[in-house]
Design an enzyme around this catalytic site. Structure first.
Site, PDB file in Angstrom:
ATOM      1  CB  SER A   1      -0.938  -0.077   1.216  1.00  0.00           C
ATOM      2  OG  SER A   1      -1.944   0.875   1.139  1.00  0.00           O
TER       3      SER A   1
ATOM      4  CG  ASP B   1      -6.719  -3.607  -2.882  1.00  0.00           C
ATOM      5  OD1 ASP B   1      -7.398  -2.637  -2.481  1.00  0.00           O
ATOM      6  OD2 ASP B   1      -5.529  -3.777  -2.588  1.00  0.00           O
TER       7      ASP B   1
ATOM      8  CG  HIS C   1      -5.649  -2.451   0.609  1.00  0.00           C
ATOM      9  ND1 HIS C   1      -4.882  -2.248  -0.519  1.00  0.00           N
ATOM     10  CD2 HIS C   1      -5.149  -1.626   1.561  1.00  0.00           C
ATOM     11  CE1 HIS C   1      -3.966  -1.331  -0.251  1.00  0.00           C
ATOM     12  NE2 HIS C   1      -4.098  -0.951   1.007  1.00  0.00           N
TER      13      HIS C   1
END
Ligand SMILES: *[C@@H]1O[C@H](CO)[C@@H](O)[C@H](O)[C@H]1NC(C)=O
Ligand SMILES: *[C@@H]1O[C@H](CO)[C@@H](O)[C@H](O)[C@H]1NC(C)=O
Ligand SMILES: *[C@@H]1O[C@H](CO)[C@@H](O)[C@H](O)[C@H]1NC(C)=O
Length: 389
Positions: free
Chosen positions: A33, A115, A149
């Site tokens: 991320s 995600d 995610h």
């Protein structure tokens, strides 16, 4: 579930980061991320330091959020990459390391098919951008089916969520060994990982001064396998960057222990460096004159701490590069290879001169727009902060 026991974790005060017998030619970085975006920034801007290459789990394109709203560089938007990619070319050799280096770097890119925080459309753009600099033989792009995610692993660990969940600690058994796959893409086939008791220790170090920057915690961590504690083995270095809401101040040692990096490090003479970001509730001016704080402790992928956040001199990158240089500073090579070119590394520009980013606690823009409210990759706490802002 693997039984992971790591010795020496507990809280003695952090010591000065020491040097190890690590080959400066064998350095790589990956992250999730905002840590994935930071890996891309480091791998591009400091390709002279990250000589092996870099990996991004759910990362955004290089320089994405400097010339457009960060909200367009996440969710499942399709960010514009024309200006960012042109910037890479025009900055080459000055604001960033020469982009010609990238074709000899290994690049690993991953996204979860489900995600919605940094989704497939965003990561497709990262892949398109980097593929224009790297030969297809050296770049890989993996989609993890059904994954949200989250950092993907292939084992259960305490506190983890299902692969389809995107909640703290953002680490999940997705039947996919993310750490092992990225390390082997970057460094080649490795010995099997240690799924039992690890040989090494987690070492804390003082992440201040030249090793710190705005938005970074005062303590960072290393995993050092037994073989790398002395100088008999020539070791490799991998930097593993947590995502938002994943720093030590928020999840303790969970990212260090549950992602699987240490298991591979243990049997392959890798030191793993885990730099730490921290929550920052001050407001900073970002793209478009907006004011934004960093309440989730994200790495600076959008310019909180300077418009040069993704260029040489960007304060967080300088701190991480200084950590890498200190660790590899103990490289002894051996008598037969001490004159080999691989031991003579240079950088295009010394990462000194970290200046504090200016901050402003002034009138925070009201983030009422839905896209903005998603904020900063994984931003549940933000909504609360906004209510009280
Ligand atoms: C975006 O990039 C273009 C091309 O470099 C530049 O002309 C423009 O001023 C930039 N816009 C902003 C808002 O920074
Ligand atoms: C791929 O990277 C390696 C170094 O990892 C380099 O030697 C090789 O030339 C690169 N391949 C291509 C086709 O650029
Ligand atoms: C030095 O390293 C090279 C390459 O790994 C190895 O072949 C050689 O045996 C080593 N020499 C000594 C003295 O350890």
């Amino acid at each position: 579930m693997f039984n992971i026991l790591i010795l020496g974790v507990t809280g003695v005060s952090a010591a000065t980061l020491r040097a190890y017998n690590v080959d400066p030619g064998l350095v790589s970085v990956s992250g999730l991320s905002s840590g994935g975006s930071m890996s891309v920034q480091l791998g591009v801007a400091y390709s002279e330091t990250f000589k092996i290459g870099f990996g991004a789990f759910a990362g955004s394109p290089y320089d994405c959020a400097r010339n457009q709203s960060y909200a367009d560089c996440m969710s499942n938007e399709s960010p514009l990459i024309t200006t960012p990619t042109a910037n890479m070319k025009s900055w080459s050799g000055n604001e960033i390391s020469a982009v010609d280096n990238i074709e000899s770097r290994k690049i690993y890119i991953q996204v979860g098919s489900a995600d919605t925080t940094v989704g497939p459309n965003v990561v497709d753009q990262l892949n398109t951008q980097l593929s224009s600099f790297d030969n297809s033989a050296n770049i890989t792009y993996v989609t993890t089916s059904g994954a949200a995610h989250t950092f993907p692993t292939d084992f259960d660990a305490s506190g983890n969520n299902a692969c389809t969940d995107s909640t703290s600690p953002y680490i999940s058994n997705c039947n996919y060994d993310g750490a092992g796959t990225v390390l082997q893409w970057l460094h080649g086939t490795l010995n099997p990982r240690n799924t039992g008791t690890l040989s090494g220790t987690i070492v804390s170090f003082d992440q201040t001064g030249q090793y710190g920057a705005p938005g970074m915690d005062t303590t960072g961590y290393l995993y050092v396998p037994a073989a790398c504690q002395g100088s008999s083995a020539i070791c490799k270095l991998h930097v593993a960057l947590h995502g938002c809401v994943q720093g030590y101040s928020q999840v303790g040692s969970t990212f260090i222990k549950n992602t699987g990096y240490t298991m591979w490090a243990d049997t392959n003479d890798f030191i793993i460096l885990f730099p730490q970001a921290i929550q920052d509730n001050k407001y900073y001016t970002i793209f478009g004159g907006k004011k934004l704080s960093n309440p989730n402790g994200c790495w600076d992928w959008l310019g909180w701490y300077g418009t040069n956040a993704d260029q040489i001199g960007g304060v967080q990158m300088v701190a991480i590069v200084n950590q890498v240089k200190q660790i590899t500073n103990g490289y002894q090579g051996n008598s037969s290879i001490s004159t080999a070119s691989s031991s003579k590394t240079t950088t295009p520009s010394s990462p000194t001169g970290a200046t504090s980013a200016s901050s402003s606690a002034g009138s925070a823009e009201k983030l009422i727009n839905k896209k903005q409210a998603i904020l900063a990759l994984c931003g549940l706490d933000l909504l609360l902060i906004l209510i009280f802002a």
